[in-house]
Each structure stands twice: as structure tokens, then as C-alpha cells.
Scaffold this motif. Structure first.
Motif, PDB file in Angstrom:
ATOM      1  N   TRP A   1      24.127  -2.142 -11.884  1.00  0.00           N
ATOM      2  CA  TRP A   1      24.800  -3.431 -12.099  1.00  0.00           C
ATOM      3  C   TRP A   1      25.981  -3.318 -13.047  1.00  0.00           C
ATOM      4  N   ASP A   2      25.912  -2.418 -14.042  1.00  0.00           N
ATOM      5  CA  ASP A   2      27.079  -2.202 -14.905  1.00  0.00           C
ATOM      6  C   ASP A   2      28.251  -1.667 -14.080  1.00  0.00           C
ATOM      7  N   ALA A   3      27.979  -0.719 -13.192  1.00  0.00           N
ATOM      8  CA  ALA A   3      29.029  -0.153 -12.350  1.00  0.00           C
ATOM      9  C   ALA A   3      29.569  -1.210 -11.382  1.00  0.00           C
ATOM     10  N   TYR A   4      28.683  -2.003 -10.807  1.00  0.00           N
ATOM     11  CA  TYR A   4      29.100  -3.046  -9.862  1.00  0.00           C
ATOM     12  C   TYR A   4      30.017  -4.048 -10.552  1.00  0.00           C
ATOM     13  N   ALA A   5      29.598  -4.519 -11.735  1.00  0.00           N
ATOM     14  CA  ALA A   5      30.391  -5.509 -12.467  1.00  0.00           C
ATOM     15  C   ALA A   5      31.725  -4.932 -12.917  1.00  0.00           C
ATOM     16  N   ALA A   6      31.728  -3.664 -13.316  1.00  0.00           N
ATOM     17  CA  ALA A   6      32.972  -3.042 -13.782  1.00  0.00           C
ATOM     18  C   ALA A   6      33.990  -2.906 -12.645  1.00  0.00           C
ATOM     19  N   ALA A   7      33.499  -2.659 -11.440  1.00  0.00           N
ATOM     20  CA  ALA A   7      34.397  -2.448 -10.302  1.00  0.00           C
ATOM     21  C   ALA A   7      34.722  -3.738  -9.554  1.00  0.00           C
TER      22      ALA A   7
ATOM     23  N   ALA B   1      38.679  -6.369  -4.158  1.00  0.00           N
ATOM     24  CA  ALA B   1      38.131  -5.019  -3.962  1.00  0.00           C
ATOM     25  C   ALA B   1      37.609  -4.875  -2.535  1.00  0.00           C
ATOM     26  N   ASP B   2      37.807  -3.711  -1.955  1.00  0.00           N
ATOM     27  CA  ASP B   2      37.382  -3.480  -0.572  1.00  0.00           C
ATOM     28  C   ASP B   2      35.895  -3.745  -0.371  1.00  0.00           C
ATOM     29  N   PHE B   3      35.044  -3.306  -1.326  1.00  0.00           N
ATOM     30  CA  PHE B   3      33.605  -3.499  -1.135  1.00  0.00           C
ATOM     31  C   PHE B   3      33.228  -4.977  -1.194  1.00  0.00           C
ATOM     32  N   VAL B   4      33.940  -5.773  -1.982  1.00  0.00           N
ATOM     33  CA  VAL B   4      33.677  -7.217  -2.042  1.00  0.00           C
ATOM     34  C   VAL B   4      34.113  -7.863  -0.730  1.00  0.00           C
ATOM     35  N   LYS B   5      35.278  -7.485  -0.225  1.00  0.00           N
ATOM     36  CA  LYS B   5      35.757  -8.016   1.052  1.00  0.00           C
ATOM     37  C   LYS B   5      34.796  -7.653   2.180  1.00  0.00           C
ATOM     38  N   LYS B   6      34.304  -6.418   2.160  1.00  0.00           N
ATOM     39  CA  LYS B   6      33.383  -5.972   3.213  1.00  0.00           C
ATOM     40  C   LYS B   6      32.076  -6.762   3.153  1.00  0.00           C
ATOM     41  N   MET B   7      31.541  -6.953   1.941  1.00  0.00           N
ATOM     42  CA  MET B   7      30.292  -7.705   1.803  1.00  0.00           C
ATOM     43  C   MET B   7      30.458  -9.151   2.260  1.00  0.00           C
ATOM     44  N   SER B   8      31.593  -9.746   1.967  1.00  0.00           N
ATOM     45  CA  SER B   8      31.803 -11.146   2.334  1.00  0.00           C
ATOM     46  C   SER B   8      32.245 -11.311   3.784  1.00  0.00           C
TER      47      SER B   8
ATOM     48  N   LEU C   1      22.388 -23.369 -22.528  1.00  0.00           N
ATOM     49  CA  LEU C   1      22.098 -22.318 -21.565  1.00  0.00           C
ATOM     50  C   LEU C   1      21.925 -20.983 -22.286  1.00  0.00           C
ATOM     51  N   GLU C   2      20.815 -20.326 -22.013  1.00  0.00           N
ATOM     52  CA  GLU C   2      20.535 -18.993 -22.555  1.00  0.00           C
ATOM     53  C   GLU C   2      20.459 -18.040 -21.371  1.00  0.00           C
ATOM     54  N   CYS C   3      21.395 -17.102 -21.279  1.00  0.00           N
ATOM     55  CA  CYS C   3      21.456 -16.164 -20.164  1.00  0.00           C
ATOM     56  C   CYS C   3      20.992 -14.777 -20.608  1.00  0.00           C
ATOM     57  N   PHE C   4      20.149 -14.171 -19.800  1.00  0.00           N
ATOM     58  CA  PHE C   4      19.601 -12.848 -20.087  1.00  0.00           C
ATOM     59  C   PHE C   4      19.868 -11.916 -18.913  1.00  0.00           C
ATOM     60  N   ASP C   5      20.271 -10.679 -19.207  1.00  0.00           N
ATOM     61  CA  ASP C   5      20.458  -9.678 -18.159  1.00  0.00           C
ATOM     62  C   ASP C   5      20.352  -8.297 -18.793  1.00  0.00           C
ATOM     63  N   ILE C   6      20.056  -7.295 -17.974  1.00  0.00           N
ATOM     64  CA  ILE C   6      20.003  -5.926 -18.486  1.00  0.00           C
ATOM     65  C   ILE C   6      21.380  -5.274 -18.505  1.00  0.00           C
ATOM     66  N   SER C   7      22.344  -5.880 -17.823  1.00  0.00           N
ATOM     67  CA  SER C   7      23.681  -5.304 -17.714  1.00  0.00           C
ATOM     68  C   SER C   7      24.676  -6.031 -18.621  1.00  0.00           C
ATOM     69  N   GLN C   8      25.217  -5.313 -19.578  1.00  0.00           N
ATOM     70  CA  GLN C   8      26.232  -5.901 -20.466  1.00  0.00           C
ATOM     71  C   GLN C   8      27.481  -6.283 -19.683  1.00  0.00           C
ATOM     72  N   ASN C   9      27.848  -5.469 -18.701  1.00  0.00           N
ATOM     73  CA  ASN C   9      29.038  -5.788 -17.912  1.00  0.00           C
ATOM     74  C   ASN C   9      28.846  -7.078 -17.124  1.00  0.00           C
ATOM     75  N   MET C  10      27.645  -7.294 -16.593  1.00  0.00           N
ATOM     76  CA  MET C  10      27.376  -8.542 -15.881  1.00  0.00           C
ATOM     77  C   MET C  10      27.414  -9.719 -16.857  1.00  0.00           C
ATOM     78  N   LEU C  11      26.840  -9.547 -18.037  1.00  0.00           N
ATOM     79  CA  LEU C  11      26.862 -10.624 -19.029  1.00  0.00           C
ATOM     80  C   LEU C  11      28.290 -10.969 -19.443  1.00  0.00           C
ATOM     81  N   SER C  12      29.141  -9.982 -19.537  1.00  0.00           N
ATOM     82  CA  SER C  12      30.550 -10.241 -19.857  1.00  0.00           C
ATOM     83  C   SER C  12      31.197 -11.069 -18.762  1.00  0.00           C
ATOM     84  N   ARG C  13      30.877 -10.742 -17.519  1.00  0.00           N
ATOM     85  CA  ARG C  13      31.392 -11.527 -16.385  1.00  0.00           C
ATOM     86  C   ARG C  13      30.855 -12.960 -16.447  1.00  0.00           C
TER      87      ARG C  13
END
Length: 169
Positions: A42-48, A53-60, A121-133
Motif C-alpha cells: 500500500w505504501d508503494a501503491y499510494a506513492a505511485a 497513471a497508466d495502472f489507475v487508468k487501466k483499473m478504472s 474522524l479518527e483514521c487508522f492505516d498501516i500505510s503512512q503513504n495512504m494516510l498522507s493521501r
């Protein structure tokens, strides 16, 4: 710290060694606990992640025409109508003027909607990059409630720990 490329013969395969080193932060090892693996992914996903992004376009691309509005991480996973239906039927009726904890907040797709109706709102996640997003997404909402973002720690056994809940156990 040894790099993975130090085990390769860089003089014979310099591009492979460079590629392996570039991918090392996102590499998943089967002997790592699940939470550690998920954090890396998830850190890698959020960072990219970027709407263009091509992978976002492909998923959508599998979403109905006009059914996607890609603004936040996760918008590429379902059409707007289905997402709004889940919010309306299962989440928002329980969040009005309440203190809400969202576990696994990801990039803030649900947090944005919760921030419009919750008292706090209290948000919890294991990924710092996702939390930044998620934090940036909620900050963009006019009139959003107060929100805090907490990175879940992973102990040596691979279990996650809730930072603000530890004292009450």
C-alpha cells in the motif's frame, strides 16, 4: 545495508541490477508477516498513485462509461453510483454527528465523505503513504470535521497495534 544488486553481477546486467534496486522497497517476501507485506504494497501503491497513471487508468477502464470520477485513491475500484449506494445504505446513517473511527482508511475515499457528517474522524492505516493521501483528501473538503490520522504499528509478531487504544486495554 546491502542492496539486492550487490548480489548480482552489475557489470554484466547493470539495467537489471538498477531495476531490482528500484523495486526493492515494494518487494514482498513470503517470510514476512502479512501486515508487513500489506504495508509495503500500500505504501508503494499510494506513492505511485496519480489519476493519470497508466495502472489507475487501466483499473478504472472496467467501470461503466462516465461512471468513474478519479479524484482519490480507490476511486478506480468502483463506479460512483455503487460507492454512493454503499455510503448511503451502510456507512453514513451511523456517522452523523458522531466520533467515527475508520480502520483501513487507505487514501481517504470514505474519509472524505465521513468528514462531511461526523463530529470528529479518527483514521487508522498501516500505510503512512495512504494516510498522507487521506489527510490531503480530507483537508480539501470545505467544512470538514476535525480529523486525525494514525499509522498502525506492527509488532515483531506481525500484529498491528492501535496507538490511541493501547492504554485502555
Amino acid at each position: 545495508v546491502l542492496s539486492i544488486s550487490s548480489f548480482l553481477q552489475p557489470e554484466s546486467q547493470p539495467s537489471v541490477a538498477g531495476l531490482v534496486d528500484a523495486l526493492a522497497p515494494a518487494m514482498v517476501y513470503t517470510d514476512a508477516p502479512n501486515a508487513v507485506t500489506n504495508r509495503k504494497l500500500w505504501d508503494a501503491y499510494a506513492a505511485a498513485w496519480d489519476p493519470s497513471a497508466d495502472f489507475v487508468k487501466k483499473m478504472s477502464s472496467s467501470l461503466p462509461p462516465g461512471g468513474a470520477s478519479i479524484r482519490h485513491v480507490g476511486d478506480e475500484w468502483s463506479d460512483v453510483e455503487s460507492f454512493q449506494e454503499v455510503l448511503r445504505d451502510w456507512i453514513l446513517p451511523h456517522a452523523g454527528n458522531a466520533i467515527v473511527a475508520e480502520i483501513g482508511s487507505g487514501g481517504g475515499r470514505v474519509a472524505v465523505e465521513l468528514s462531511r457528517v461526523a463530529q470528529r474522524l479518527e483514521c487508522f492505516d498501516i500505510s503512512q503513504n495512504m494516510l498522507s493521501r487521506a489527510s490531503a483528501a480530507v483537508a480539501s473538503v470545505e467544512g470538514a470535521c476535525a480529523a486525525s490520522f494514525h499509522k498502525l504499528e506492527i509488532d515483531r509478531t506481525g500484529r498491528t497495534k492501535f496507538p490511541s487504544c493501547e492504554a485502555s486495554q
